[in-house]
Design a protein around this motif. Structure first.
Motif, PDB file in Angstrom:
ATOM      1  N   ALA A 162     -11.274   3.187   8.120  1.00 18.98           N
ATOM      2  CA  ALA A 162     -10.767   4.570   8.103  1.00 18.98           C
ATOM      3  C   ALA A 162      -9.245   4.558   7.944  1.00 18.98           C
ATOM      4  O   ALA A 162      -8.679   5.396   7.223  1.00 18.98           O
ATOM      5  CB  ALA A 162     -11.176   5.288   9.382  1.00 18.98           C
ATOM      6  N   ASP A 163      -8.579   3.596   8.586  1.00 17.07           N
ATOM      7  CA  ASP A 163      -7.112   3.508   8.471  1.00 17.07           C
ATOM      8  C   ASP A 163      -6.675   3.295   7.025  1.00 17.07           C
ATOM      9  O   ASP A 163      -5.712   3.913   6.564  1.00 17.07           O
ATOM     10  CB  ASP A 163      -6.584   2.335   9.320  1.00 17.07           C
ATOM     11  CG  ASP A 163      -6.583   2.681  10.800  1.00 17.07           C
ATOM     12  OD1 ASP A 163      -6.714   3.894  11.120  1.00 17.07           O
ATOM     13  OD2 ASP A 163      -6.466   1.756  11.626  1.00 17.07           O
ATOM     14  N   LEU A 164      -7.362   2.399   6.335  1.00 11.92           N
ATOM     15  CA  LEU A 164      -7.007   2.132   4.940  1.00 11.92           C
ATOM     16  C   LEU A 164      -7.258   3.381   4.088  1.00 11.92           C
ATOM     17  O   LEU A 164      -6.410   3.783   3.276  1.00 11.92           O
ATOM     18  CB  LEU A 164      -7.825   0.944   4.403  1.00 11.92           C
ATOM     19  CG  LEU A 164      -7.657   0.627   2.912  1.00 11.92           C
ATOM     20  CD1 LEU A 164      -6.207   0.268   2.590  1.00 11.92           C
ATOM     21  CD2 LEU A 164      -8.582  -0.510   2.483  1.00 11.92           C
ATOM     22  N   LEU A 189      -7.873   8.252  -3.255  1.00 12.29           N
ATOM     23  CA  LEU A 189      -9.034   7.359  -3.367  1.00 12.29           C
ATOM     24  C   LEU A 189     -10.305   8.169  -3.584  1.00 12.29           C
ATOM     25  O   LEU A 189     -10.583   9.124  -2.850  1.00 12.29           O
ATOM     26  CB  LEU A 189      -9.166   6.509  -2.078  1.00 12.29           C
ATOM     27  CG  LEU A 189     -10.329   5.514  -2.063  1.00 12.29           C
ATOM     28  CD1 LEU A 189     -10.097   4.409  -3.096  1.00 12.29           C
ATOM     29  CD2 LEU A 189     -10.509   4.903  -0.677  1.00 12.29           C
ATOM     30  N   ARG A 190     -11.066   7.779  -4.609  1.00  6.52           N
ATOM     31  CA  ARG A 190     -12.282   8.537  -4.920  1.00  6.52           C
ATOM     32  C   ARG A 190     -13.525   7.654  -5.002  1.00  6.52           C
ATOM     33  O   ARG A 190     -14.643   8.157  -5.051  1.00  6.52           O
ATOM     34  CB  ARG A 190     -12.102   9.276  -6.256  1.00  6.52           C
ATOM     35  CG  ARG A 190     -11.044  10.381  -6.180  1.00  6.52           C
ATOM     36  CD  ARG A 190     -10.654  10.863  -7.566  1.00  6.52           C
ATOM     37  NE  ARG A 190     -11.817  11.366  -8.290  1.00  6.52           N
ATOM     38  CZ  ARG A 190     -11.916  11.414  -9.631  1.00  6.52           C
ATOM     39  NH1 ARG A 190     -10.923  10.966 -10.374  1.00  6.52           N
ATOM     40  NH2 ARG A 190     -12.997  11.872 -10.213  1.00  6.52           N
ATOM     41  N   GLU A 242     -16.244   7.855   7.153  1.00  4.72           N
ATOM     42  CA  GLU A 242     -14.961   8.353   6.632  1.00  4.72           C
ATOM     43  C   GLU A 242     -15.064   8.647   5.127  1.00  4.72           C
ATOM     44  O   GLU A 242     -14.507   9.636   4.642  1.00  4.72           O
ATOM     45  CB  GLU A 242     -13.858   7.318   6.908  1.00  4.72           C
ATOM     46  CG  GLU A 242     -12.458   7.756   6.534  1.00  4.72           C
ATOM     47  CD  GLU A 242     -11.940   8.957   7.350  1.00  4.72           C
ATOM     48  OE1 GLU A 242     -12.555   9.284   8.389  1.00  4.72           O
ATOM     49  OE2 GLU A 242     -10.946   9.574   6.917  1.00  4.72           O
ATOM     50  N   CYS A 243     -15.787   7.782   4.409  1.00  2.19           N
ATOM     51  CA  CYS A 243     -15.972   8.003   2.974  1.00  2.19           C
ATOM     52  C   CYS A 243     -16.705   9.321   2.738  1.00  2.19           C
ATOM     53  O   CYS A 243     -16.306  10.134   1.886  1.00  2.19           O
ATOM     54  CB  CYS A 243     -16.745   6.856   2.330  1.00  2.19           C
ATOM     55  SG  CYS A 243     -15.780   5.342   2.139  1.00  2.19           S
ATOM     56  N   ARG A 244     -17.751   9.546   3.513  1.00  5.22           N
ATOM     57  CA  ARG A 244     -18.529  10.781   3.336  1.00  5.22           C
ATOM     58  C   ARG A 244     -17.661  11.993   3.641  1.00  5.22           C
ATOM     59  O   ARG A 244     -17.654  12.972   2.895  1.00  5.22           O
ATOM     60  CB  ARG A 244     -19.777  10.745   4.238  1.00  5.22           C
ATOM     61  CG  ARG A 244     -20.719  11.927   4.005  1.00  5.22           C
ATOM     62  CD  ARG A 244     -22.005  11.850   4.831  1.00  5.22           C
ATOM     63  NE  ARG A 244     -22.928  10.845   4.338  1.00  5.22           N
ATOM     64  CZ  ARG A 244     -23.286   9.752   4.988  1.00  5.22           C
ATOM     65  NH1 ARG A 244     -22.781   9.493   6.184  1.00  5.22           N
ATOM     66  NH2 ARG A 244     -24.131   8.891   4.457  1.00  5.22           N
ATOM     67  N   LEU A 303       0.840  -1.213   0.000  1.00  2.00           N
ATOM     68  CA  LEU A 303       0.000   0.000   0.000  1.00  2.00           C
ATOM     69  C   LEU A 303       0.868   1.253   0.000  1.00  2.00           C
ATOM     70  O   LEU A 303       0.580   2.220  -0.714  1.00  2.00           O
ATOM     71  CB  LEU A 303      -0.945  -0.014   1.202  1.00  2.00           C
ATOM     72  CG  LEU A 303      -2.040  -1.084   1.168  1.00  2.00           C
ATOM     73  CD1 LEU A 303      -2.849  -1.071   2.461  1.00  2.00           C
ATOM     74  CD2 LEU A 303      -2.964  -0.878  -0.036  1.00  2.00           C
ATOM     75  N   ALA A 304       1.944   1.240   0.775  1.00  2.00           N
ATOM     76  CA  ALA A 304       2.823   2.403   0.839  1.00  2.00           C
ATOM     77  C   ALA A 304       3.398   2.692  -0.550  1.00  2.00           C
ATOM     78  O   ALA A 304       3.473   3.845  -0.996  1.00  2.00           O
ATOM     79  CB  ALA A 304       3.952   2.144   1.840  1.00  2.00           C
ATOM     80  N   TYR A 305       3.766   1.599  -1.249  1.00  3.10           N
ATOM     81  CA  TYR A 305       4.376   1.748  -2.571  1.00  3.10           C
ATOM     82  C   TYR A 305       3.394   2.314  -3.588  1.00  3.10           C
ATOM     83  O   TYR A 305       3.763   3.132  -4.430  1.00  3.10           O
ATOM     84  CB  TYR A 305       4.899   0.383  -3.021  1.00  3.10           C
ATOM     85  CG  TYR A 305       5.659   0.432  -4.322  1.00  3.10           C
ATOM     86  CD1 TYR A 305       6.995   0.852  -4.351  1.00  3.10           C
ATOM     87  CD2 TYR A 305       5.052   0.077  -5.523  1.00  3.10           C
ATOM     88  CE1 TYR A 305       7.698   0.920  -5.529  1.00  3.10           C
ATOM     89  CE2 TYR A 305       5.755   0.137  -6.722  1.00  3.10           C
ATOM     90  CZ  TYR A 305       7.081   0.564  -6.725  1.00  3.10           C
ATOM     91  OH  TYR A 305       7.757   0.621  -7.898  1.00  3.10           O
ATOM     92  N   HIS A 306       2.121   1.849  -3.515  1.00  3.80           N
ATOM     93  CA  HIS A 306       1.150   2.212  -4.554  1.00  3.80           C
ATOM     94  C   HIS A 306       0.170   3.309  -4.135  1.00  3.80           C
ATOM     95  O   HIS A 306      -0.675   3.721  -4.937  1.00  3.80           O
ATOM     96  CB  HIS A 306       0.321   0.980  -4.950  1.00  3.80           C
ATOM     97  CG  HIS A 306       1.100  -0.050  -5.706  1.00  3.80           C
ATOM     98  ND1 HIS A 306       1.471   0.111  -7.014  1.00  3.80           N
ATOM     99  CD2 HIS A 306       1.594  -1.262  -5.327  1.00  3.80           C
ATOM    100  CE1 HIS A 306       2.145  -0.955  -7.421  1.00  3.80           C
ATOM    101  NE2 HIS A 306       2.239  -1.808  -6.418  1.00  3.80           N
TER     102      HIS A 306
END
Lengths: 326, 326
Positions: free
Chosen positions: A71-73, A80-81, A97-99, A51-54
């Motif tokens: 939420a962490d992810l 991220l959209r 978190e998405c909202r 995840l850090a790389y991408h």
């Protein structure tokens, strides 16, 4: 070179854990010329490093239930959209978190509803008419040596209480009406134009039902909705079928009720801590299990792929989502 | 003394083998103040001696499928006037001999049709959606260790061919319509006012069906009706469900087709030589058995008792039979 540079511009879609549909259908499940899939589960890198790389390049996630979008992810994916689930339920996505971040969310829509409704009815028939038990009885060569057939109970005129009359619940109702069952339902609100009896109080519905079929979504109001009192109201001959989410039932209490004969039987596709199932029920003839596969048919998975791809392609073409949640 | 002499005049009704319903419900199954039951199966006498001793006094028989009413049996009962079966089918009764002797015959009427139709649908869902297989999968603790779920096939839009659109077949049709299946049927004659596609030729129906459901009666025209050609037309993904009589299918050929993957699966409640079942199918995941129990529910057996008693009481009161066959 032109091709290569246009490929680099394709939106990148993260998949953390392999969706069941991909295990069955292969990568063709979500094949598209309009986005690129990043499969974390195939990388030799541990997930945090992957995840850090991408992280900067990821603009969407395909999210099976087994890979929660926390939420962490979300926080480590600045671009991220869009989140698209491979399930109807979105309880594994942190919608708050998405909202907050303005991330769009789409689900699998109602592509699974028919298959899930079919499984609900299949499990109900199995428990009432003891189909699996009869199958075991024959295969164990008890017929006719051991004369006590697994005697079932008639489906017709059974009073069925449907918990959550949404896309799945209403399809369960239509099917069971054809068997001569009497349908009632409970939900947040009474539905207009629905011919079934409405119960505001689920305990009251349980007390006047021969079976409850759980079809509602999991949220803070439905968490452990089917508690000790509801199970006790359902009673010794009452059957419970769950094709929704395990945590809607107080599983520990249900296991106790089944073991002590305080309810009559169960057909369970979902569990509180999947893939762990309450093994202490394995010996009971009146409990039927399936491995969260109510939605799983070849045709249904193909349809799901179209919905997931359609949502992602629509989003990155600035068109409306097919099955929007947020 | 008055009571005793009036008792002596009650019609005597022979039962050679204990009907399943009596095993479940006890003698109350056919209790009546208007006739007396003679239970050959409880006598210490061998059957021929029992019959020789009672032959003159027997005026009716209650006949489960397992105890055929043959010409030989009829001949030794000079005062036999009525046979009442505990099944819808009367293929175990020598109707020619009954007609010749002027013996009336009644069957179980349609009291079982709903339960049999429910089982047919239950078996069909089980095979297509692999309910029993999924149950085994979970209980064998394969989830998720062994990732290959028993993946089912969608019920909706399946083309279902119903063989025999009588009381049971038409109830199967109504139920499966609610699942979005496409119904067609074959029978001796096209039915008026039926919305389903009619096939005169069963092989043609098999070739255009995803499943056949056998609901017809067994007679000389339907004996081995489902032969090698029909099974071959049904094809590799085709499913067969039998809730009628085993001998309507060429069982040996069906077993071969299932073992060699020439048809897709089967749900079998009836067999050619019950209670012997083709054990070579036990290892197959796509075959579901039940022990000729499609009609067996507590409620259905109670209803059956009323029909049997009602027929006998009507007959000996010179009233019309409730469910006459002859």
């Amino acid at each position: 070179m032109a091709t290569s540079s246009s490929t680099e511009k394709l939106p990148r879609v993260l998949i953390v854990k392999r969706p069941d549909a991909m295990a069955v259908l292969g990568d063709g499940f979500v094949a598209s010329t309009k986005f690129e899939i990043l499969k974390a589960f195939e990388s030799p890198l541990p997930l945090p490093e992957f995840l850090a790389y991408h992280s900067d390049s990821i603009s969407a996630i395909i999210a099976p239930v087994a890979a929660p979008v926390t939420a962490d992810l979300i926080r480590i994916l600045p671009n991220l959209r869009l989140v698209v689930t491979t399930s109807a339920g979105v309880d594994h996505v942190d919608l708050v978190e998405c909202r907050r971040r303005g991330i769009s969310v789409a689900n699998a829509g109602s592509s699974f509803s028919e298959d899930v409704a079919d499984t609900a009815v299949g499990l109900l028939i199995d428990v009432f008419r003891r189909i699996s038990a009869a199958n075991r009885f024959v295969k164990q060569r008890f017929w006719p040596v051991k004369g006590d057939y697994p005697l079932g109970s008639k489906l017709g005129r059974k009073r069925i209480g449907i918990v959550g009359l949404g896309s799945i619940g209403s399809k369960v109702a239509t099917r069971l009406e054809a068997f001569g069952c009497q349908i009632s339902y409970s939900s947040r609100n009474r539905k207009p134009c629905v011919p079934y009896h409405y119960y505001m109080d689920i305990e009251e519905m349980a007390a006047t039902s021969d079976a409850l079929i759980i079809c509602c979504e999991l949220n803070e109001k439905t968490l452990r909705l089917i508690n000790k009192d509801v199970l006790s109201a359902l009673g010794k001959r009452g059957v419970i079928v769950n094709v929704a989410r395990g945590a809607i039932i107080d599983e520990e209490e249900m296991v106790r009720c089944l073991r002590e004969g305080e309810i009559g039987g169960a057909g369970l596709d979902v569990f509180e801590d999947e893939p762990n199932v309450p093994k202490e029920l394995f010996e009971l003839d009146n409990v039927v299990f399936s491995p969260h596969s109510a939605f799983m048919t070849l045709e249904g998975l193909e349809e799901l792929g179209k919905v997931v791809v359609g949502n992602i392609e629509a989003f990155f073409s600035n068109k409306p989502l097919l099955t929007p949640v947020l």
